[in-house]
Design an enzyme around this catalytic site. Structure first.
Site, PDB file in Angstrom:
ATOM      1  N   GLU A 258       0.820  -1.208   0.000  1.00  0.00           N
ATOM      2  CA  GLU A 258       0.000   0.000   0.000  1.00  0.00           C
ATOM      3  C   GLU A 258       0.862   1.270   0.000  1.00  0.00           C
ATOM      4  OE1 GLU A 258      -3.277   0.483  -0.395  1.00  0.00           O
ATOM      5  OE2 GLU A 258      -2.855   2.623  -0.273  1.00  0.00           O
ATOM      6  N   THR A 302      -6.239   2.589  -5.102  1.00  0.00           N
ATOM      7  CA  THR A 302      -5.976   1.154  -4.977  1.00  0.00           C
ATOM      8  C   THR A 302      -6.744   0.360  -6.037  1.00  0.00           C
ATOM      9  OG1 THR A 302      -5.505   1.148  -2.615  1.00  0.00           O
ATOM     10  CG2 THR A 302      -6.317  -0.887  -3.524  1.00  0.00           C
ATOM     11  N   HIS A 420      -0.956   3.438   4.794  1.00  0.00           N
ATOM     12  CA  HIS A 420      -1.931   4.271   4.079  1.00  0.00           C
ATOM     13  C   HIS A 420      -2.052   5.594   4.822  1.00  0.00           C
ATOM     14  CE1 HIS A 420      -5.703   5.769   2.481  1.00  0.00           C
ATOM     15  NE2 HIS A 420      -5.716   4.809   1.567  1.00  0.00           N
ATOM     16  N   HIS A 481       0.439   3.059  -5.527  1.00  0.00           N
ATOM     17  CA  HIS A 481       0.430   4.479  -5.911  1.00  0.00           C
ATOM     18  C   HIS A 481       1.218   5.275  -4.889  1.00  0.00           C
ATOM     19  CE1 HIS A 481      -2.519   4.860  -2.722  1.00  0.00           C
ATOM     20  NE2 HIS A 481      -3.259   3.923  -3.312  1.00  0.00           N
TER      21      HIS A 481
END
Ligand code: GP9
Ligand code: MN
Length: 711
Positions: A258, A302, A420, A481
């Protein structure tokens, strides 16, 4: 008649009474029936407010009718409908942990198939209170205890009531958007719409969205796929013979890191490596490590990464394929292809609720056999979750009791979440890691959760090695990302030896690099320079697995192929290749940066302009064709040879432990699961985790969650 009774027997009073009743029922359901995660005071305010606007709007219709009998009847029917919507959702939620969508309601067959005789079993004693008020009111009306008010409501008053409802809704929407920006644009999770706008608004929202999708689709037919097929066939890159099929029938384990950016790799803070384990993988001879691999996500974050990684289709220019279209679209995704071509079993492991990004429906359309969502993990342990779900060490360590039951070869995906935004983690959970001390907490925290993620992955690898799974697997790791957004990058700049004052859009674009690593014992590895992105992952993986991608609708190309298309297109239409980065500037023009110098090319030569123009044209074609495939659900018209369309009704993600056991029993000594191959003994004892939630703060008893015992 006292004042109260008077209020009660006016038409206005009647509607007020009904509004309060339905609001109470809705609020009760929001808190006690649905798991909406209502947290901060703002969200509580919104939850209490949201039922009022739509109810007043709906019931105000009765105020426009003069004749009292009709007016009261219409009002009661509307009240009945609203109660029915609420109650059907409650029943549906108890079964599916999701809300009734427009399509579910109209395809009554599907619903009854889903619910069927179980509807009765889903009812609970207290449900009586959802209906009792209606019965009482009808009795009171029939008995004349509530008298019908014969005086019509003035038009202006009726209108003012409707307008008040609209105003209230706008206020609700403003609060919602301030608490959860881009709520309607990106959707995230259907439960968010319910949480922020209420159940009625969700139904309206979903109906409008469905109507829009249907309108786009109704003009489409089978011939629309032709230009897509022409494009992808032309773009196809043949497998590299040195790599084709080297992972034939190996387990494939995909680890979604993540928000993990490439710059973290090999990065040191005060002499300490941030991600020592991932660094060691990056440099391993058994790893193909792509150093110029870029994320290409848009608003779907995501879910966009998942769309690209497993379908080689781009995300949408706005919103997410998963939530906008995914539940209804036809896909030809990795789990289905590998299952049909090579007999793979498949599963996703993720510590968030199943409805987030509509994963519970979309994964079925991808052909995933199993989806272990939050409900499969123990969330009762203090501090075991952050906003997006169960912490990585706990998620990974509790996953292996399920993993070992899958038939081999399996294709599995582990989606981590701890790293995150806003990167929350206590120092005591992080083996002494000292975060950087910039004045931007987000930046400092990011390094800490990345370090935690690294440790989580190390523990997971240790298990894979100890249990022997590693020897028979290909492991794919990717960052989905950015973690730090463009606005944080200036604070990051000094840590990358850059000057925040000269930081520009090109620097931001360079930070779209994320890791993509393929690790397998004996793989001819090494750090790879070729440019590529998430769109290229699927053809690369399939070729390694020995599945030729010719004939599939995939917009990326095999990174290992000599014919690989190395122009990487971002979702905002910027692009990058080894020579140039092309970026839209504020005036709408496209600036060209030289990748050798990092500088803007002020006056590009004709030759450069020509090169760039060719890529621009290709970019426009590929993005618009990919959008067409998604928006008009074109894959329903085209099935590649050797592929059978996925039947999502085959999968049920609810009683998966029993399903796995049944499978093992029915296969008997043909079962190839890790558990079966280990003489029906669990391998969970090979898992060592130092998750602080299991030791330090809590009792050692919590270690039970790693084994199968509790199930
Ligand atoms: C949620 C997780 C995060 O389940 O995958 O999604 P994101 O916010 O990164 O799109
Ligand atoms: Mn993400």
């Amino acid at each position: 008649m006292n004042k109260k009774q008077k209020l009660f027997t006016t038409r206005f009073g009647f509607i007020t009474l009904l509004t309060i009743l339905i609001a109470l029922k809705s609020i009760f359901a929001y808190y006690f029936e649905f798991n909406l995660g209502i947290a901060d005071p703002f969200q509580h305010l919104i939850a209490v407010l949201s039922p009022f606007a739509t109810t007043i709007f709906l019931l105000s219709i009765g105020l426009y009718i003069n004749r009292e009998k009709i007016a009261y009847t219409v009002t009661l029917v509307l009240y009945f409908i609203e109660t029915l919507i609420l109650y059907s959702n409650i029943i549906y939620y108890r079964q599916f942990t999701d809300f009734l969508s427009f399509n579910t309601i109209i395809s009554a067959g599907k619903v009854s198939k889903g619910l069927g005789s179980s509807t009765f079993n889903l009812m609970q004693f207290h449900d009586i209170f959802y209906w009792l008020d209606l019965v009482i009111i009808i009795v009171l009306l029939v008995r004349g205890i509530i008298k019908l008010d014969t005086r019509p409501i003035k038009r202006i008053t009726a209108f003012a009531t409707t307008i008040f409802a609209v105003f209230l809704f706008t206020f609700n929407l403003t609060l919602a958007e301030s608490n959860r920006p881009q709520l309607l644009g990106r959707t995230f999770d259907r439960s968010y719409i319910v949480k922020y706008l209420g159940i009625n608004s969700f139904l309206v929202y979903d109906t409008v969205k469905t109507a829009q999708n249907d309108a786009v689709r109704s003009n489409t037919d089978g011939t629309d796929i032709t230009p897509v097929l022409d494009y992808v066939n032309n773009n196809y890159a043949a497998p590299n013979p040195d790599y084709y099929g080297v992972a034939d029938k190996k387990n494939i384990i995909v680890i979604h890191l993540e928000s993990f950016q490439q710059f973290l790799i090999d990065y040191k803070i005060n002499g300490q490596e941030v991600t020592p384990f991932i660094n060691s993988l990056y440099h391993s001879n058994d790893t193909l490590a792509f150093k110029n691999f870029f994320h290409q996500v848009g608003q779907g974050k995501t879910s966009d990464a998942e769309t690209m990684m497993e379908n080689s289709l781009y995300g949408l220019p706005e919103g997410s394929v998963f939530t906008k279209l995914g539940p209804d679209n036809t896909f030809q995704a990795a789990p289905a292809i590998l299952n049909q071509q090579k007999g793979y079993d498949s599963a996703v492991f993720h510590g968030n609720v199943a409805s987030f990004w509509s994963r519970n429906s979309v994964y079925k359309n991808f052909g995933y056999h199993y989806f272990f969502d939050q409900s499969y993990y123990d969330t009762s342990i203090a501090d075991s979750s952050t906003q997006y779900g169960v912490k990585d060490k706990l998620m990974l360590s509790q996953s292996v009791k399920y993993l070992e039951q899958l038939q081999q070869p399996f294709y599995t995906k582990f989606i981590t979440v701890t790293n995150h935004y806003p990167f929350p983690l206590d120092d005591e959970d992080n083996d002494g890691f000292v975060r950087p001390q910039t004045d931007n907490q987000v930046v400092n925290n990011y390094f800490a959760t990345a370090h935690y993620l690294d440790n989580s992955i190390r523990e997971f690898f240790d298990y894979l090695k100890k249990s022997g799974i590693y020897d028979n697997s290909m492991i794919v790791l990717y960052g989905d990302h950015y973690g730090l957004s463009d606005s944080d990058n200036k604070s990051l700049a000094p840590l990358l030896d850059k000057d925040p004052k000269t930081w520009n859009d090109n620097d931001n674009a360079q930070l779209q690099r994320v890791p993509f690593m393929i690790n397998m014992p004996g793989l001819k590895g090494g750090i790879q320079n070729q440019y590529g992105g998430e769109i290229d992952a699927l053809p690369t993986i399939l070729h390694l697995a020995g599945v030729d991608t010719k004939g599939y609708v995939q917009f990326g190309t095999d990174l290992l192929s000599s014919q690989h298309n190395a122009n990487v297109v971002f979702r905002n239409k910027n692009f990058i290749n080894k020579d140039y980065t092309v970026i839209h500037n504020k005036n709408g023009q496209e600036d060209i940066y030289d990748n050798k110098t990092g500088l803007l090319i002020e006056n590009p030569s004709k030759e450069i302009l020509k090169k760039v123009k060719n890529i621009q044209e290709d970019r426009n074609t590929s993005l618009s064709l990919s959008d067409k495939v998604n928006n008009t659900n074109l894959l329903r018209f085209y099935t590649p040879t050797g592929f059978t369309p996925v039947d999502p009704t085959q999968y049920n993600y609810f009683d998966q432990i029993q399903q796995l056991e049944k499978m093992r029993e029915s296969l008997g000594n043909k079962s190839t699961s890790v558990f079966s191959e280990n003489n029906n003994r669990s391998t969970t004892t090979n898992y060592d985790t130092d998750a602080a939630e299991l030791y330090g703060r809590n009792s050692i008893d919590n270690l039970n969650i790693l084994t199968n015992k509790k199930d």
